[in-house]
Design a protein around this motif. Structure first.
Motif, PDB file in Angstrom:
ATOM      1  N   GLN A   1       9.887  29.174  -8.224  1.00  0.00           N
ATOM      2  CA  GLN A   1       8.697  29.107  -7.557  1.00  0.00           C
ATOM      3  C   GLN A   1       7.531  29.714  -8.422  1.00  0.00           C
ATOM      4  OE1 GLN A   1       9.009  32.063  -4.354  1.00  0.00           O
ATOM      5  NE2 GLN A   1       6.895  31.902  -3.855  1.00  0.00           N
ATOM      6  N   LYS A   2       6.527  28.708  -8.364  1.00  0.00           N
ATOM      7  CA  LYS A   2       5.331  29.078  -9.235  1.00  0.00           C
ATOM      8  C   LYS A   2       4.450  30.328  -8.668  1.00  0.00           C
ATOM      9  CE  LYS A   2       1.575  27.119 -11.852  1.00  0.00           C
ATOM     10  NZ  LYS A   2       0.805  25.913 -12.062  1.00  0.00           N
ATOM     11  N   LEU A   3       4.333  31.394  -9.468  1.00  0.00           N
ATOM     12  CA  LEU A   3       3.535  32.479  -9.164  1.00  0.00           C
ATOM     13  C   LEU A   3       2.437  32.715  -9.619  1.00  0.00           C
ATOM     14  CD1 LEU A   3       6.342  35.110  -8.496  1.00  0.00           C
ATOM     15  CD2 LEU A   3       5.198  33.479  -6.612  1.00  0.00           C
TER      16      LEU A   3
ATOM     17  N   TYR B   1       7.111  31.380 -13.401  1.00  0.00           N
ATOM     18  CA  TYR B   1       7.848  30.842 -12.607  1.00  0.00           C
ATOM     19  C   TYR B   1       8.876  31.898 -12.211  1.00  0.00           C
ATOM     20  CZ  TYR B   1       5.807  26.301 -13.227  1.00  0.00           C
ATOM     21  OH  TYR B   1       5.061  25.093 -13.155  1.00  0.00           O
TER      22      TYR B   1
ATOM     23  N   TYR C   1      11.722  40.305  -4.237  1.00  0.00           N
ATOM     24  CA  TYR C   1      11.745  39.582  -5.644  1.00  0.00           C
ATOM     25  C   TYR C   1      12.403  40.640  -6.698  1.00  0.00           C
ATOM     26  CZ  TYR C   1       8.640  36.355  -3.413  1.00  0.00           C
ATOM     27  OH  TYR C   1       8.069  35.281  -2.654  1.00  0.00           O
TER      28      TYR C   1
ATOM     29  N   ASP D   1      12.510  32.522 -10.720  1.00  0.00           N
ATOM     30  CA  ASP D   1      13.698  32.183 -10.537  1.00  0.00           C
ATOM     31  C   ASP D   1      14.408  32.571  -9.130  1.00  0.00           C
ATOM     32  OD1 ASP D   1      16.486  31.392 -10.511  1.00  0.00           O
ATOM     33  OD2 ASP D   1      16.979  31.991 -12.374  1.00  0.00           O
ATOM     34  N   THR D   2      14.633  31.607  -8.281  1.00  0.00           N
ATOM     35  CA  THR D   2      14.799  32.083  -6.803  1.00  0.00           C
ATOM     36  C   THR D   2      16.356  32.071  -6.551  1.00  0.00           C
ATOM     37  OG1 THR D   2      15.039  29.942  -5.985  1.00  0.00           O
ATOM     38  CG2 THR D   2      12.950  30.848  -6.065  1.00  0.00           C
TER      39      THR D   2
ATOM     40  N   ASP E   1      16.010  26.817  -8.363  1.00  0.00           N
ATOM     41  CA  ASP E   1      14.903  26.188  -8.316  1.00  0.00           C
ATOM     42  C   ASP E   1      13.814  27.414  -8.749  1.00  0.00           C
ATOM     43  OD1 ASP E   1      14.918  27.444  -5.916  1.00  0.00           O
ATOM     44  OD2 ASP E   1      13.698  26.115  -4.954  1.00  0.00           O
TER      45      ASP E   1
END
Length: 170
Positions: A48-50, A39, A78, A41-42, A46
């Motif tokens: 985001q699953k990668l 995951y 990123y 961390d944005t 929240d």
């Protein structure tokens, strides 16, 4: 206890096909071979699953290729972001081993239960970790993570009991 554990930080891009160079925050970069996803961390509270498509290694870094990130410009967004996994995906710990996320913020007390401070950071030095404690008087103390100094760690209660060795505080 933390529900998510940090496993790495995106250091930079690698090549032009969207690969990312990851600085591992686990014991070894090889850890990424056992993961199918992480995951991200944005920064907006929240995750985001990668999905991990490929893993290779360069020096102390893991080079990860994620599904759907196919060029350097996309990967560039990123840089500096943290990668996390759910606690249930974490590797089991040995005796007297702890996840850093569980230690940060822990109350630190002396053997006679006198409050000493709060654990603020863990420095990984190679030989042994060093705990950074903000003392109750505002000063900072560096405590070696060795049995002679760290007497007990109660993760559930959030308390670390220490023995103050001679010469630690000046």
């Amino acid at each position: 206890m933390e529900e998510m554990l940090q496993v790495g930080v995106v250091a930079t891009t690698h090549g032009v096909r969207g690969e990312m160079k990851i600085f591992p925050t686990t014991d070894t970069a090889q850890r990424f071979l056992d993961l199918s996803y992480v995951y991200l961390d944005t920064g907006r509270q929240d995750f985001q699953k990668l999905e991990i498509q490929g893993v290779k290694f360069f020096k102390k870094f893991a080079i990860l290729k994620f599904q759907g990130i196919d060029d350097m410009n996309e990967a560039e967004k990123y840089k500096g972001k943290s990668l996390w996994i759910p606690r249930e995906e974490a590797q089991p710990l040995g005796e007297d081993e702890y996840y850093i996320g569980d230690l940060i913020g822990m109350d630190v007390v002396l053997e006679d239960e006198t409050p000493f401070g709060t654990l603020k950071d863990v420095m990984q030095t190679g030989a042994n970790d060093v705990y950074v404690v903000k003392m109750t008087d505002g000063r900072e103390a560096l405590l070696p993570a060795i049995g002679e100094c760290i007497r007990q760690v109660d993760v559930e209660a959030g308390v670390m009991t220490i023995h103050l060795m001679d010469g630690l505080l000046s």
